[in-house]
Motif scaffolding. Structure first.
Motif, PDB file in Angstrom:
ATOM      1  N   VAL A 131      16.204  13.607 -56.960  1.00  0.00           N
ATOM      2  CA  VAL A 131      15.773  12.561 -55.847  1.00  0.00           C
ATOM      3  C   VAL A 131      15.340  11.500 -56.561  1.00  0.00           C
ATOM      4  CG1 VAL A 131      13.637  13.844 -55.444  1.00  0.00           C
ATOM      5  CG2 VAL A 131      14.813  12.402 -53.684  1.00  0.00           C
ATOM      6  N   ASP A 132      15.936  10.339 -56.162  1.00  0.00           N
ATOM      7  CA  ASP A 132      15.196   9.184 -56.632  1.00  0.00           C
ATOM      8  C   ASP A 132      14.722   8.409 -55.406  1.00  0.00           C
ATOM      9  OD1 ASP A 132      16.548   9.688 -58.850  1.00  0.00           O
ATOM     10  OD2 ASP A 132      18.183   8.412 -58.837  1.00  0.00           O
ATOM     11  N   THR A 133      13.582   7.552 -55.253  1.00  0.00           N
ATOM     12  CA  THR A 133      12.561   7.406 -54.176  1.00  0.00           C
ATOM     13  C   THR A 133      11.916   6.079 -54.378  1.00  0.00           C
ATOM     14  OG1 THR A 133      10.778   8.548 -54.701  1.00  0.00           O
ATOM     15  CG2 THR A 133      12.449   9.379 -53.198  1.00  0.00           C
ATOM     16  N   CYS A 134      11.869   5.310 -53.454  1.00  0.00           N
ATOM     17  CA  CYS A 134      11.008   4.005 -53.320  1.00  0.00           C
ATOM     18  C   CYS A 134      10.119   4.312 -52.143  1.00  0.00           C
ATOM     19  CB  CYS A 134      11.559   2.846 -53.787  1.00  0.00           C
ATOM     20  SG  CYS A 134      12.661   2.330 -52.230  1.00  0.00           S
ATOM     21  N   ALA A 135       9.228   3.340 -52.229  1.00  0.00           N
ATOM     22  CA  ALA A 135       8.195   3.201 -50.819  1.00  0.00           C
ATOM     23  C   ALA A 135       8.273   1.823 -50.181  1.00  0.00           C
ATOM     24  CB  ALA A 135       6.777   3.655 -51.252  1.00  0.00           C
ATOM     25  N   ARG A 136       8.464   1.996 -48.951  1.00  0.00           N
ATOM     26  CA  ARG A 136       8.683   0.578 -48.103  1.00  0.00           C
ATOM     27  C   ARG A 136       7.225   0.435 -47.417  1.00  0.00           C
ATOM     28  NH1 ARG A 136      13.419   0.529 -44.529  1.00  0.00           N
ATOM     29  NH2 ARG A 136      11.986   1.956 -43.149  1.00  0.00           N
ATOM     30  N   VAL A 137       6.462  -0.902 -47.502  1.00  0.00           N
ATOM     31  CA  VAL A 137       5.493  -1.141 -46.609  1.00  0.00           C
ATOM     32  C   VAL A 137       5.650  -2.213 -45.960  1.00  0.00           C
ATOM     33  CG1 VAL A 137       2.912  -1.647 -46.837  1.00  0.00           C
ATOM     34  CG2 VAL A 137       4.230  -0.279 -48.726  1.00  0.00           C
ATOM     35  N   THR A 138       5.508  -1.947 -44.455  1.00  0.00           N
ATOM     36  CA  THR A 138       5.830  -2.994 -43.543  1.00  0.00           C
ATOM     37  C   THR A 138       4.741  -3.251 -42.611  1.00  0.00           C
ATOM     38  OG1 THR A 138       8.054  -2.036 -43.196  1.00  0.00           O
ATOM     39  CG2 THR A 138       7.141  -3.631 -41.708  1.00  0.00           C
ATOM     40  N   LEU A 139       4.159  -4.427 -42.628  1.00  0.00           N
ATOM     41  CA  LEU A 139       2.939  -5.012 -41.583  1.00  0.00           C
ATOM     42  C   LEU A 139       3.511  -5.541 -40.621  1.00  0.00           C
ATOM     43  CD1 LEU A 139      -0.141  -5.310 -41.517  1.00  0.00           C
ATOM     44  CD2 LEU A 139       0.320  -7.484 -42.238  1.00  0.00           C
ATOM     45  N   MET A 140       2.945  -5.061 -39.119  1.00  0.00           N
ATOM     46  CA  MET A 140       3.645  -5.487 -37.931  1.00  0.00           C
ATOM     47  C   MET A 140       2.222  -5.974 -37.060  1.00  0.00           C
ATOM     48  SD  MET A 140       6.602  -2.681 -37.106  1.00  0.00           S
ATOM     49  CE  MET A 140       7.356  -3.726 -35.817  1.00  0.00           C
ATOM     50  N   ASN A 141       2.669  -6.885 -36.212  1.00  0.00           N
ATOM     51  CA  ASN A 141       1.684  -7.435 -35.371  1.00  0.00           C
ATOM     52  C   ASN A 141       2.171  -7.453 -33.894  1.00  0.00           C
ATOM     53  OD1 ASN A 141       0.342  -9.957 -33.752  1.00  0.00           O
ATOM     54  ND2 ASN A 141      -1.185  -8.697 -35.032  1.00  0.00           N
ATOM     55  N   SER A 142       1.745  -6.750 -32.970  1.00  0.00           N
ATOM     56  CA  SER A 142       2.408  -6.688 -31.403  1.00  0.00           C
ATOM     57  C   SER A 142       3.932  -6.452 -31.708  1.00  0.00           C
ATOM     58  CB  SER A 142       2.139  -7.908 -30.946  1.00  0.00           C
ATOM     59  OG  SER A 142       0.768  -8.399 -30.909  1.00  0.00           O
ATOM     60  N   ASN A 143       4.222  -5.278 -32.740  1.00  0.00           N
ATOM     61  CA  ASN A 143       5.765  -4.995 -32.798  1.00  0.00           C
ATOM     62  C   ASN A 143       6.789  -6.098 -33.292  1.00  0.00           C
ATOM     63  OD1 ASN A 143       5.414  -2.281 -31.537  1.00  0.00           O
ATOM     64  ND2 ASN A 143       5.306  -3.140 -29.609  1.00  0.00           N
ATOM     65  N   HIS A 144       6.046  -6.799 -33.997  1.00  0.00           N
ATOM     66  CA  HIS A 144       6.875  -7.976 -34.732  1.00  0.00           C
ATOM     67  C   HIS A 144       6.487  -7.893 -36.140  1.00  0.00           C
ATOM     68  CE1 HIS A 144       8.248 -10.013 -31.016  1.00  0.00           C
ATOM     69  NE2 HIS A 144       6.924 -10.099 -30.657  1.00  0.00           N
ATOM     70  N   VAL A 145       7.749  -7.946 -37.131  1.00  0.00           N
ATOM     71  CA  VAL A 145       7.382  -7.647 -38.479  1.00  0.00           C
ATOM     72  C   VAL A 145       6.877  -8.884 -38.968  1.00  0.00           C
ATOM     73  CG1 VAL A 145       8.678  -7.173 -40.755  1.00  0.00           C
ATOM     74  CG2 VAL A 145       9.033  -5.868 -38.607  1.00  0.00           C
ATOM     75  N   LEU A 146       5.792  -8.649 -39.797  1.00  0.00           N
ATOM     76  CA  LEU A 146       5.146 -10.002 -40.298  1.00  0.00           C
ATOM     77  C   LEU A 146       5.567  -9.887 -41.967  1.00  0.00           C
ATOM     78  CD1 LEU A 146       1.371  -9.670 -39.047  1.00  0.00           C
ATOM     79  CD2 LEU A 146       3.349 -11.100 -38.312  1.00  0.00           C
ATOM     80  N   LYS A 147       5.594  -8.926 -42.714  1.00  0.00           N
ATOM     81  CA  LYS A 147       5.876  -8.908 -43.987  1.00  0.00           C
ATOM     82  C   LYS A 147       6.451  -7.494 -44.368  1.00  0.00           C
ATOM     83  CE  LYS A 147       5.240 -12.049 -46.581  1.00  0.00           C
ATOM     84  NZ  LYS A 147       6.040 -13.094 -46.958  1.00  0.00           N
ATOM     85  N   THR A 148       7.457  -7.194 -45.191  1.00  0.00           N
ATOM     86  CA  THR A 148       7.882  -6.142 -45.598  1.00  0.00           C
ATOM     87  C   THR A 148       7.794  -6.188 -47.354  1.00  0.00           C
ATOM     88  OG1 THR A 148       9.261  -5.402 -43.889  1.00  0.00           O
ATOM     89  CG2 THR A 148       9.734  -4.380 -46.033  1.00  0.00           C
ATOM     90  N   LYS A 149       7.255  -5.162 -47.911  1.00  0.00           N
ATOM     91  CA  LYS A 149       7.609  -4.970 -49.495  1.00  0.00           C
ATOM     92  C   LYS A 149       7.973  -3.720 -49.969  1.00  0.00           C
ATOM     93  CE  LYS A 149       4.036  -8.613 -49.842  1.00  0.00           C
ATOM     94  NZ  LYS A 149       2.641  -9.206 -50.555  1.00  0.00           N
ATOM     95  N   LYS A 150       8.393  -3.641 -51.002  1.00  0.00           N
ATOM     96  CA  LYS A 150       8.941  -2.293 -51.379  1.00  0.00           C
ATOM     97  C   LYS A 150       8.286  -2.046 -53.126  1.00  0.00           C
ATOM     98  CE  LYS A 150      13.252  -2.252 -49.417  1.00  0.00           C
ATOM     99  NZ  LYS A 150      14.820  -1.952 -49.492  1.00  0.00           N
ATOM    100  N   THR A 151       8.140  -0.712 -53.289  1.00  0.00           N
ATOM    101  CA  THR A 151       7.804  -0.357 -54.878  1.00  0.00           C
ATOM    102  C   THR A 151       8.980  -0.230 -55.427  1.00  0.00           C
ATOM    103  OG1 THR A 151       8.185   1.885 -54.347  1.00  0.00           O
ATOM    104  CG2 THR A 151       5.952   0.969 -53.839  1.00  0.00           C
ATOM    105  N   ASN A 152       8.952  -0.167 -57.148  1.00  0.00           N
ATOM    106  CA  ASN A 152       9.962   0.131 -57.752  1.00  0.00           C
ATOM    107  C   ASN A 152      10.529   1.616 -57.496  1.00  0.00           C
ATOM    108  OD1 ASN A 152      10.153  -2.429 -58.948  1.00  0.00           O
ATOM    109  ND2 ASN A 152       8.261  -1.622 -60.335  1.00  0.00           N
ATOM    110  N   VAL A 153      12.126   1.770 -57.898  1.00  0.00           N
ATOM    111  CA  VAL A 153      12.392   3.063 -57.625  1.00  0.00           C
ATOM    112  C   VAL A 153      12.062   4.102 -58.676  1.00  0.00           C
ATOM    113  CG1 VAL A 153      14.550   4.425 -57.700  1.00  0.00           C
ATOM    114  CG2 VAL A 153      14.551   2.076 -56.705  1.00  0.00           C
ATOM    115  N   VAL A 154      11.317   5.211 -58.449  1.00  0.00           N
ATOM    116  CA  VAL A 154      10.962   6.437 -59.186  1.00  0.00           C
ATOM    117  C   VAL A 154      12.165   7.385 -59.217  1.00  0.00           C
ATOM    118  CG1 VAL A 154       9.397   8.254 -59.901  1.00  0.00           C
ATOM    119  CG2 VAL A 154       8.611   5.722 -58.982  1.00  0.00           C
TER     120      VAL A 154
END
Length: 520
Positions: A415-438
């Motif tokens: 299994v190859d995975t990465c993590a996605r981090v999403t910051l939201m304010n009042s259900n609106h996406v402010l910013k999304t970032k990802k880690t490298n794939v492991v």
């Protein structure tokens, strides 16, 4: 405005939905239910606090601002009853013999915001405590999203009526994929003169039957059923009593017995003990265990434990009672079968909250209850990350550390995975970032840090999603979400997720690190 009838796969359910383009005139057989535009009262996200019989306008004296789901839920406020009015028909007056009551409610799912709106409209023909009287009933309703029975929202209490009108709305934060596996349960209670809760019946609505268009409101009615039709825990149950002495500042826990503990596969018997853990603000104060009871699926423990606990700690403490399976000849190896957490609103709901509240309100009395065991581990895996907030720099720092227990896809060796981090304010996406794939790891180590701009005024309206994505090699980087965690304030999170966010806010510039179970 015309309403089309919606077919629902349930014997005693009738539903009506609003078409996108209304015709010019109303046909005779259509029910004139108008789209329920919500009119909120009070602050958004104010919870309904369970109590043992107080008036709807009087909240209980003891309460906290935090709790225990994976799914966020809160009271949205009241609705305008005129917008739900319908002409009188057979469903309003035609009730079978031995009828327990009929519940009218409305559902709406907002897919983009991942919000389920449940509107409790009214109930008719509830049984009265006094024969021939229509006012010997003081009902209220608890709303659950099964299989989670520890967390719920609660309606206001209605006095002296067998035909209460509620006109209240509640929000559950849940993804559409997870919603397909959930069942809505509305449990109706009557509060007698001794402030005891008597269950009148339940309504179950599986969301696999939910046929809807995005943002469409569906009005339904369904008859109450006996509680005996409800599901019980497959893990077993445990009975224990609580006694609190405020003068001695002492909490006494008597673990009495358990029942229905299943034997491990391939073993002829089950040996168990009970572990009792007292915690305050998520810090372990003391842990104690019973003796091991051998060869019994219904073990009798009957052991008493005392804990030092001051009255000021009652609103911030919780008690965990776990049943452990002990493997003979394996150096005393213990595997947790399941556990129960009782405590104030910050940590518990339902019977667990009621048990704690009754103990607090009846000091020096022994309060004894049975509780169903639950298992909080996730089949999807877990993720560990830290949160740090700097109010001077207006910066939120998220460090995704690692994950564990990520299952390999069927037919694949890795299994190859990465993590996605999403910051939201009042259900609106402010910013999304990802880690490298492991690659090739069910327990990936990411150890990557991300910074987000976030003002102090946004802390109460923002949430953070951390998702683990499975990356398919050679498929142009195709990513499938394994599961995710949402942390944030009371509006978006509960339990460990709410606690993680709250601890970050209260300890600014400190790194607050936690493990979280992934959910779909």
């Amino acid at each position: 405005m015309v309403l089309k009838q919606n077919t629902v796969n349930s014997r005693n359910v009738q539903a009506f939905v609003l078409p996108s383009t209304p015709p010019k005139k109303t046909r005779q057989f259509d029910r004139p239910v108008v789209s329920p535009r919500l009119e909120t009262s009070g602050a958004l996200g104010v919870p309904i606090y369970p109590d043992s019989g107080s008036d709807s306008s009087s909240p209980p004296s003891r309460r906290s601002s935090t709790e225990g789901p994976q799914n966020s839920m809160f009271s949205l406020g009241t609705i305008d009853p005129d917008l739900y009015k319908a002409t009188q028909d057979d469903s309003e007056t035609n009730f079978p013999e031995d009828h327990l009551g009929r519940v009218w409610f409305a559902l709406e799912y907002q897919r983009e915001a991942e919000r389920l709106l449940v509107s409790l409209i009214k109930i008719k023909n509830l049984p009265s405590r006094t024969a021939g009287s229509s006012n010997a009933c003081d009902p209220f309703v608890k709303i659950f999203l099964l299989p989670d029975e520890r967390r719920f929202v609660q309606s206001k209490f209605k006095r002296k009526t067998t035909n209460p009108k509620f006109d209240e709305s509640f929000v559950f934060q849940v993804s559409y994929k997870a919603l397909q596996t959930r069942t809505l349960r509305l449990t109706v209670y009557d509060v007698d003169r001794h402030k005891k809760h008597r269950t009148l019946g339940n309504v179950l609505y599986p969301f696999k039957d939910f046929d809807y268009d995005d943002g469409q409101k569906i009005v339904l009615w369904k008859d109450l059923e006996e509680k005996s039709n409800m599901e019980t825990s497959d893990l077993g149950e445990v009975q224990f009593s609580l006694t609190y002495n405020n003068h001695l500042e002492r909490l006494t826990v008597v673990v009495l017995r358990a029942r229905g503990i299943k034997k491990p596969t391939g073993m002829a018997a089950v040996d168990t003990c009970a572990r009792v853990t007292l915690m305050n603000s998520n810090h372990v104060l003391k842990t104690k265990k019973t003796n091991v009871v051998t060869n019994s699926s219904d073990p009798l423990y009957n052991e008493s434990f005392n804990f030092k606990l001051s009255p000021t700690q009652l609103d911030t403490s919780s008690l965990s009672v776990a049943i452990l399976q002990v493997t003979p000849g394996d150096e005393g190896y213990e595997r947790q079968v399941g556990r129960v957490v009782v405590g104030p609103f910050m940590y518990a709901r339902g019977k667990e909250l009621e048990h704690w509240t009754e103990m607090v309100n009846n000091q020096k009395d022994m309060v004894k209850r049975w509780h169903a065991l639950t298992q909080e581990t996730s089949d999807l895996g877990e993720v560990q990350f830290s949160l740090t907030y700097n109010n001077h720099l207006e910066r939120l720092t998220v460090v995704v550390l690692r994950a564990r227990g990520i299952k390999k896809p069927t037919g694949m060796a890795a299994v190859d995975t990465c993590a996605r981090v999403t910051l939201m304010n009042s259900n609106h996406v402010l910013k999304t970032k990802k880690t490298n794939v492991v690659t090739n790891s069910s327990d990936p180590l990411y150890n990557e840090s991300f910074n987000f701009k976030l003002g102090p005024t946004q802390l109460d309206t923002s949430s953070l999603s951390v998702a683990i994505l499975q990356v398919t090699p050679g498929d142009e980087g195709y990513e499938r979400q394994v599961g995710r965690v949402v942390v944030g304030p009371f509006m978006y999170a509960r339990g460990k997720e709410l606690e993680h966010w709250t601890e970050m806010v209260n300890n600014q510039k400190d790194m607050v690190k936690r493990w979280h179970a992934l959910t779909q």
